[in-house]
Structure formats: C-alpha cells, structure tokens
Scaffold this motif. Structure first.
Motif, PDB file in Angstrom:
ATOM      1  N   LEU A   1       0.837  -1.204   0.000  1.00  0.00           N
ATOM      2  CA  LEU A   1       0.000   0.000   0.000  1.00  0.00           C
ATOM      3  C   LEU A   1       0.875   1.260   0.000  1.00  0.00           C
ATOM      4  O   LEU A   1       0.603   2.222  -0.730  1.00  0.00           O
ATOM      5  N   ILE A   2       1.942   1.221   0.781  1.00  0.00           N
ATOM      6  CA  ILE A   2       2.867   2.357   0.810  1.00  0.00           C
ATOM      7  C   ILE A   2       3.504   2.552  -0.561  1.00  0.00           C
ATOM      8  O   ILE A   2       3.614   3.677  -1.072  1.00  0.00           O
ATOM      9  N   GLN A   3       3.914   1.443  -1.186  1.00  0.00           N
ATOM     10  CA  GLN A   3       4.539   1.528  -2.503  1.00  0.00           C
ATOM     11  C   GLN A   3       3.566   2.061  -3.554  1.00  0.00           C
ATOM     12  O   GLN A   3       3.953   2.840  -4.442  1.00  0.00           O
TER      13      GLN A   3
ATOM     14  N   GLY B   1       2.966   8.945  -7.253  1.00  0.00           N
ATOM     15  CA  GLY B   1       3.617  10.241  -7.263  1.00  0.00           C
ATOM     16  C   GLY B   1       3.603  10.985  -5.945  1.00  0.00           C
ATOM     17  O   GLY B   1       4.056  12.140  -5.868  1.00  0.00           O
ATOM     18  N   HIS B   2       3.102  10.359  -4.894  1.00  0.00           N
ATOM     19  CA  HIS B   2       3.081  11.016  -3.595  1.00  0.00           C
ATOM     20  C   HIS B   2       4.431  10.852  -2.898  1.00  0.00           C
ATOM     21  O   HIS B   2       5.171   9.895  -3.154  1.00  0.00           O
ATOM     22  N   ASP B   3       4.743  11.761  -1.988  1.00  0.00           N
ATOM     23  CA  ASP B   3       6.023  11.676  -1.297  1.00  0.00           C
ATOM     24  C   ASP B   3       5.952  10.625  -0.189  1.00  0.00           C
ATOM     25  O   ASP B   3       4.879  10.092   0.141  1.00  0.00           O
ATOM     26  N   LEU B   4       7.121  10.345   0.404  1.00  0.00           N
ATOM     27  CA  LEU B   4       7.203   9.273   1.400  1.00  0.00           C
ATOM     28  C   LEU B   4       6.381   9.605   2.642  1.00  0.00           C
ATOM     29  O   LEU B   4       5.807   8.701   3.268  1.00  0.00           O
ATOM     30  N   GLN B   5       6.314  10.871   3.013  1.00  0.00           N
ATOM     31  CA  GLN B   5       5.554  11.239   4.207  1.00  0.00           C
ATOM     32  C   GLN B   5       4.089  10.843   4.041  1.00  0.00           C
ATOM     33  O   GLN B   5       3.504  10.206   4.930  1.00  0.00           O
ATOM     34  N   ARG B   6       3.498  11.187   2.893  1.00  0.00           N
ATOM     35  CA  ARG B   6       2.095  10.825   2.668  1.00  0.00           C
ATOM     36  C   ARG B   6       1.944   9.315   2.560  1.00  0.00           C
ATOM     37  O   ARG B   6       0.965   8.740   3.070  1.00  0.00           O
ATOM     38  N   ALA B   7       2.883   8.654   1.907  1.00  0.00           N
ATOM     39  CA  ALA B   7       2.790   7.204   1.731  1.00  0.00           C
ATOM     40  C   ALA B   7       2.823   6.484   3.078  1.00  0.00           C
ATOM     41  O   ALA B   7       2.029   5.563   3.333  1.00  0.00           O
ATOM     42  N   MET B   8       3.738   6.910   3.963  1.00  0.00           N
ATOM     43  CA  MET B   8       3.831   6.270   5.276  1.00  0.00           C
ATOM     44  C   MET B   8       2.581   6.573   6.108  1.00  0.00           C
ATOM     45  O   MET B   8       2.113   5.717   6.870  1.00  0.00           O
TER      46      MET B   8
END
Length: 868
Positions: free
Chosen positions: A464-466, A472-479
């Motif tokens: 889901l994070i990947q 195109g979202h940054d890591l902060q939003r992904a986490m």
C-alpha cells in the motif's frame, strides 16, 4: 435461563423461605427452571386464582389476557411483554379491580417481586455472553491509550480520539462488554477520521512550519491611548514600573503575537502562560485573586496571589488554545468589583470629590478619572447618596502586574517522539528504501495487532505504501497512508482471541498479555510484557504475579483508574445536576474555581493511594485519612493543606477550622467514600438532596445490589410547597404511603437518609437547606434526622454510627467490589458458574482485609481470567 448472581440478603428478601430451603437441598447453583416454576406454582398461580382468573381465563379473557395459559417462560418475548403489562397494572392499582377481594401488601410484594426478578433475569440473559469472553472492539479510552503507547503521540484537549470518537455504550455500568460495543457506518467514518489525524501527527519527515516561541509583554509598557483606556475603564495605574489593578482586566493590546502568523494563537495546541504578579489585600483582609483569559472566552486559570510587591511570584498555567478563537490575553483582579463601592457613588459624593481635588488630594490620573466618572454619573443620573468611603482608594485590594509570558505551541519540537518510536533506525526519506520500510512495518505491526504477524500481513501494508509512491506522492504521505491502514484494520480495532471450538481453553501467551494490559492499563502490552509473552513465561504464576506488581507501579495504571474506578463510582455523573448558584453561591466563590474537577478527582486519588500503599479496600467505607488538595480542603473546612496536587491527609480534629458546634470533627465526617462531596452531588438535583438516589448509589456501587426500577406511577418526592417546611424524611414518608413500592423504599431509604447531613454541594448541615436561598427560610429550619435502621436490623442514630454499621457489612462490600471488578476484567456479565471463582478470589485475596492489589492479583491468577 440462569440464576442472576446477587447477594444472598437481596435474594432472601424476595423469595419465599420454602424456595430457599429447596434450593439449598438441590444445590446452590440449581437452574432457575425448577426454582422459578416452584415459586410460580406456590405464589403467583394461587394469587391469580384468588384475585384474577375470574376475568382472565379461557372463557372470559378481558384485555385478551388468559392467565391460566400464560407461560412463565420469560424467554418467550410475547409472554414477557404480557408479564410487563401485568406488573404495571398491579403497581398502578388497576389489578385486581376494586370489586374483587383485596390482596394484602405482603401478597402484592411476593407477586410483584417474582415478576420483577424474572424480568431482571431476562434482561441479564440478553446482556450475557453465556460466560464466554467474545470478540470485542476497543473502547474509545482503550483506542486513545493504545495509539498513545504505540506511536508516542499526545493530543491536546478537545482534539484527540476521546473527543472525536462517539461515546461507547455500557452494560451494568461498564463499557467493555461486547454487546454494548456496536459498530455502525458512522463509527467507521470516525475511525478513518481519527486515524488520519493520528497519522498526520505521528509521521513528520519535515520540521513544522510553526515552531514554539516565547513572547513576553511588560505591563509597564502600556502607554498612550491603551493606558488611558485602562485608567478610564479598568481603574489601572503605573506605579514604580508596575501596573496596578483595582478592578477589571489589564490587556496585552496585541503585543503577544506569534511572528509566524501575526496572531496570538498560530496553531491549536497547548501553551504555557506565566504571569509575574503580587498583591495587596483590601482593608477587609480578603485575599486577591487573579484571573487569566484570552479573547472573549472564559478564564482558563485563576490564582490566589499571596506574594507581596516586595517579593513578586510567577504564576503558571498550561492551557489548550484554539487557532479559530483569537484575542488578546487579559489578566484581571477577580474581587476588584469593590472599586465601585468607593468611586461609583452618587449625589453628595460629587461634592466630596470636588473638595478632595481642590485640596490637592487627587493628584494622579486614576483619581482624576475617578472624579470625572463620579461627575458624569451625577450629571447623567443625579441619584444615590453620599458615601464617606468615596475616595479611600488605599483600602482597595490591588493586583500588581510585572509581565506576562506566553510560550507555544508546546510539543512542536522536532523530531517528535513518534518519529523516534516508529523509525528507530532513522528516517531519512532519501535512504529509506523498500527494505527499510519493510523493517519499520515488521517492527510496528505486531505491537499494533498485539500478536505475531505473517509476512503476508506485512506485505499488504508495504504494498500500500509503494502504491502511494508509484502514484507520485512523497514518502511522508505514503507512510501516513500505511499507518491509517493499520489503525483501521480489524486486527487493531478488535481484541481477538481465537476460538476454534466451543470448549473453554487457556489463553495463548499474547492473548493473556493483551487481556492483562487492557485490564490494568486500558492499553496495549509494552515491550517488556510483549517479550515475556513471546518467551512463553506468562504461564508461570510467579512471573505473572511479578508482572502484575510491575504494572501496578507504572504510571499507566491511570488507565485502570479512568477505566474501572471512574465507571464503578459513576464519577462522570457527579455533576449531572449543577448546583443552583442562587441557593448555593458558596460553591461558585472565586476561591473554589476548579472545585468541580477536584470533586471528581478525589475518589480516584484515594483508590490510587490504596493501590500504592496496599491497604484494605474497606478504607472506602471509612478511614482516618483522605486525599485532598488545598482548594478541596478549604471547601471541607480542613486546615494545613497547601498546593493543587492531591496528597494524603491524616484527618484529625486539630485540622478543622471554624465550624458549627454540633458538627463532628473531620476525621469522622470525611473519611471514606461517603464523606466525599462527589457522592452527595450525585445524589442531588442541584437544589435539593435526593436520599432515594443516594441510597440506590450505595446499594449499586458498594454492594452490587441495585434495587429494581420503580413502578410507572412511583413519581418523585415532591419539594416543599405552600410555605411548608417538611424534611425529606417527612416527605418520603408521605411518598411511600402514596405508592406501591414501600418494600423497595424500606431497603433503599435508610442508606440515603443517613447522608442527609450533607447538603447538595456536600457540605455539612445540621438544619435543612436547599430548594430556595437560605435567607428565605427564616430561623425555624427543620433539624436533620439521619437516624435509621438497615434491612439487616442494625440501627444507627447519626452518620457516625451509620459508617460503623457499614463496617459490619464489609463482607458484602468486598463481594460486591469483587463482582464488579471481575465483570470489568472479563469484559462480560457474570453468570452462576462464576460464583466459585468469586469465592476463591475473595478467600485468596484476604477476605475482608483484601487490598486492591491483592484483589487484582487474585483476578489475574484466576482460571476465568486466563481462559477463553
């Protein structure tokens, strides 16, 4: 249908002796099918035959009711509804009709008692899970605590999970029963909203834009039009570099604005407010109180200022402020309204002011403005009378202000604790690759789900994070998306204990760890408890005992106080009826601001102390000590206590300040739960005491023996009307004569009337008060009679003897407490088969001398707690 677990005394009052003998012969835990049918045949059916079946049989079914064929099976919903109708008709006096032979009160008691018991058992069966602990979700308190401990996030008041999630339902006074914890679409939406807020607060790869700043304003810098305003409207002046207030508020006039936003409150958060101040009491010697507020809202802090101008003191408060509500900070003198007694006079006072000004006695701006105000008052209204005190301003109370300092937003330091807790190996977004994210989730997920997790479960979150990164979202939003998924997972929201069969089994180690941590902390297992579970050591009784002791000494035991004790004692209902300010103005005096929270905190503080000191739980019935802070001690008329923190106070007569000559000394009055104002507040309606409610409180809370609900025509105990001055005892006597529930009142009223010396706000009284202001009563208020006789036959003359009589019911109290706590610990209602467990716990915990610690140890060690 199973027998309801209830104290023997209560059961014996409701059942014929022959039934009790039969039960003893058949065994203590015979099913009620036999007992109920015997009681039905021997009591109810003969009653119907004598008084009812003439109109309600198979030939003449008035009201479509055939009593000959009516089933006594209350599991049949149609039959149960018929029995409810019968009970109501009997209680209302409509059955039997007047032309039929009248039954005796004793006959009515037996029949209505039998029906009431069956209805209670029916309701209990509906609440019961059959003695099994079933799947349940987290309560909102458990959710909030779990999020706090899992992610290391703290929320400001009004913005956390406890404030966003809806209240939980409750059964038997507790919100942990699965039958009460329903889930609907609105709750799922709330979980998603809360999870997003939590994730946003927990995952921060960048420092916040708004950082904590300290802003200070020196009151001597108030100048120009601002000072003119204060002089004119608030009677302020600058003396020796300090602002002096004689009424109203000083203001910061926009000098405390955060540089980021240009406003006083740049972000919703906690702020630390510090004021350096001193005071000079007025001629009457009353202390000076300082009020601190922001914008138009009510004050968020009040302080008694005892520091002299020679030695000013810093007064500090931490408060939650909302960015939506802006405004200047204001610091006021609470008792400065006396200013008007001196300068607000009319008429002849104008002559005195002119004379004083002409003689040069009014030389500073404040006094000039005061003269001008008097002039204006006179010219406009031309009314009033001469006041010889018009210009004795030296006699006024004065508040001296040096500076105010505001620091915030608090908690905006970077990195937050959550980042260190979640990303223990570091969180550089440039280097946190897929393997690093896998390690983060592999460490986080077992603690969130409170069990071992599979690689598949880890993969679901990392995928889901990947997917967020691929979009195109940054890591902060992904986490953050990954954290939201975890917090919305059923594995997080539910306390899951697998059960492949209907047969009872011992809990698995992680299941036991979770059950223990949610019992004592209302939160997840910590790393130490988690490790013991993984190692399989919790099955060792010595390890389990040691772990319980460790957990009892941890600060997170507050979860037990907030979860069990708060609900057990009904603390959230203490202020269900605010005290009438016109009748009890002393409750709203400035010196008692914050008393409401003190009243709620006192019983929790005492239970916390009992856990720490490992003293008998019967101290709640009576004790020679209590927990107090300065404000509550002053309210109780006890000297020698200082500070806002609750502390253990030995109750001795030397600590009592002035009081009526007939008032017993504090060590007799305030020892134990029934000496606390919160209980008396609960048993009042804001203007008068309600002994019936107080009696029900004692029966329910202390003895786990709540009386049945009143019949529909019971009504209320009426207040005094038409100039009468009847005591509540006298009105209760009239009430009992007018209703059909005299039997219940005989069981309830003695407990409630024993507390009549405590008025609506919990202060001692020798004569009746309430219902109207004291000055409207006159001098012939009725004296309080707190005597009585308990159902056990024990008589008492006053509150002191009543507490002594309660001590003779220690065994009843200990059993009631054990039943309540076991129900809370197991998160289910109790059934007949729990009786041996309760007996064993009480015996091993020390019987009447048990402590909270030994009781908790006994529950944790019991097979019922350790089994599914």
């Amino acid at each position: 249908m199973k027998i309801l677990l209830m104290p023997f005394e209560s059961f014996s009052q409701r059942c014929p002796r022959v039934i009790l003998v039969l039960m003893l012969l058949l065994g203590s835990w015979a099913s009620t099918a036999t007992a109920d049918s015997v009681s039905f045949r021997q009591t109810v059916q003969p009653f119907f035959a004598e008084h009812c079946v003439r109109c309600h049989d198979e030939k003449l079914t008035e009201g479509e009711l055939n009593l000959r064929s009516l089933s006594a099976d209350f599991d049949d919903s149609m039959a149960a509804q018929r029995w409810v109708e019968i009970l109501d008709r009997i209680n209302l006096g409509e059955m039997p009709p007047e032309d039929e032979p009248r039954p005796t009160p004793e006959q009515l008691e037996v029949v209505t008692g039998w029906i009431t018991d069956q209805l209670q058992q029916m309701r209990a069966a509906a609440d019961s899970t059959g003695g099994r602990v079933v799947l349940r979700r987290l309560t909102r308190l458990e959710y909030a605590n779990t999020v706090r401990d899992l992610l290391g996030v703290e929320f400001v008041q009004g913005k956390g999970p406890l404030d966003v999630l809806p209240p939980d339902g409750s059964i038997r006074g507790f919100d942990r029963n699965s039958r009460a914890l329903l889930v609907d679409p609105s709750l799922l939406d709330a979980y998603l909203q809360v999870a997003e807020t939590v994730a946003e607060k927990a995952i921060q790869f960048r420092p916040p834009l708004i950082t904590s700043r300290t802003m200070r304003f020196e009151f001597r810098d108030t100048k120009g039009s601002a000072m003119e305003y204060l002089i004119d409207q608030r009677s302020a002046e600058i003396v020796d570099g300090r602002m002096v207030l004689m009424e109203g508020n000083a203001r910061t006039f926009g000098k405390l604005r955060h540089p980021f936003s240009g406003s006083e409150i740049p972000a919703t958060a906690e702020y630390r407010v510090r004021v350096q101040a001193s005071a000079v009491p007025g001629a009457d010697g009353d202390p000076v109180y300082m009020d601190v507020r922001q914008g138009p809202a009510e004050s968020f802090a009040q302080f008694r200022v005892d520091a002299s101008p020679d030695s000013p003191q810093v007064y500090e408060a931490i408060t939650t402020r909302d960015e939506l509500f802006q405004g200047e900070f204001q610091i006021g003198i609470v008792n400065g309204s006396k200013f008007h007694d001196y300068v607000g006079s009319r008429g002849e006072a104008l002559k005195e002011s002119k004379k004083a000004f002409d003689q040069g006695r009014l030389v500073d701006a404040t006094r000039i403005k005061a003269r001008l105000r008097a002039q204006g008052d006179y010219d406009t209204n031309n009314r009033g009378a001469f006041s010889p005190n018009a210009w004795k301003l030296d006699d006024l109370p004065k508040l001296y202000l040096d500076w105010i300092e505001v620091t915030g937003p608090l908690g905006s330091d970077y990195p937050p604790q959550s980042m260190r807790q979640v990303f223990s190996d570091g969180w550089d977004p440039e280097t946190l690759d897929a393997d690093g994210r896998w390690r983060v989730i592999r460490r986080l997920l077992p603690r969130a789900y409170r069990r071992k997790v599979s690689n598949t479960e880890i993969q679901q979150i990392t995928d889901l994070i990947q997917s967020e990164l691929d979009a195109g979202h940054d890591l902060q939003r992904a986490m953050r998306t990954g954290v939201v998924a975890i917090l919305c997972s059923p594995s997080f929201l539910y306390l899951y204990e697998a059960s492949e069969t209907d047969n009872a089994r011992l809990l698995q180690p992680m299941e036991l760890a979770s059950r223990l941590s949610y019992f004592l902390w209302s939160s997840k297992p910590d790393d130490e408890l988690f490790a013991l579970a993984v190692q399989g050591k919790l099955s060792d009784p010595k390890v389990l005992e040691s772990e319980v002791n460790r957990m009892l000494g941890d600060d997170r035991i507050d979860g037990f106080l907030q979860g069990f004790a708060r609900q057990w004692l009904k603390i959230d209902q203490f202020n269900q009826f605010p005290a009438d300010e016109k009748i009890f103005p002393q409750f709203y005096e400035t010196r008692f601001v914050g008393l409401e929270s003190d009243v709620a905190e006192q019983p929790l503080a005492m239970i916390g102390e009992l856990i720490r000191s490992d003293e008998p739980v019967t101290a709640l019935l009576d004790s020679d000590w209590t927990m107090l802070n300065e404000r509550l001690a002053s309210f109780y008329d006890i000297d020698g206590v200082s500070g806002d923190r609750f502390q253990r106070v030995a109750l001795t007569s030397s600590q009592s300040a002035e009081r009526s000559t007939t008032m017993p000394s504090p060590e007799i009055i305030r020892g134990g739960l029934l000496g606390m104002a919160g209980v008396h507040r609960w048993g009042s309606d804001g203007s008068r005491t309600k002994p019936v409610e107080r009696g029900k409180y004692i029966l329910d809370v202390l003895f786990n023996d709540p009386p049945p609900p009143p019949p529909p025509n019971a009504g209320e105990v009426e207040p005094n009307l038409g100039g009468k001055k009847l005591t509540v005892r006298e009105r209760l006597r009239l009430h009992r004569e007018q209703t059909t529930c005299n039997n219940c009142h005989r069981r309830i009223d003695p407990y409630g009337l024993a507390l009549e010396n405590f008025n609506v706000i919990g202060q001692w009284r020798d004569r009746f008060d309430g219902e109207k202001p004291l000055n409207q009563w006159g001098d012939d208020r009725p004296e309080i009679d707190a005597s009585g006789q308990l159902p056990s036959g024990e008589s008492f003359d006053d509150f002191v003897q009543f507490k002594q009589a309660l001590q003779k019911q220690r065994s009843r109290f200990v059993r009631g407490l054990t039943e309540k706590m076991l129900m809370y610990a197991l998160a289910r209602t109790l059934v007949a088969n729990d009786r041996p467990t309760i007996d064993q716990i009480i015996s091993e915990a020390g019987g009447d001398e048990m402590s909270f610690r030994s009781l908790i140890q006994g529950i944790a060690a019991s097979k019922a707690f350790r089994a599914k």
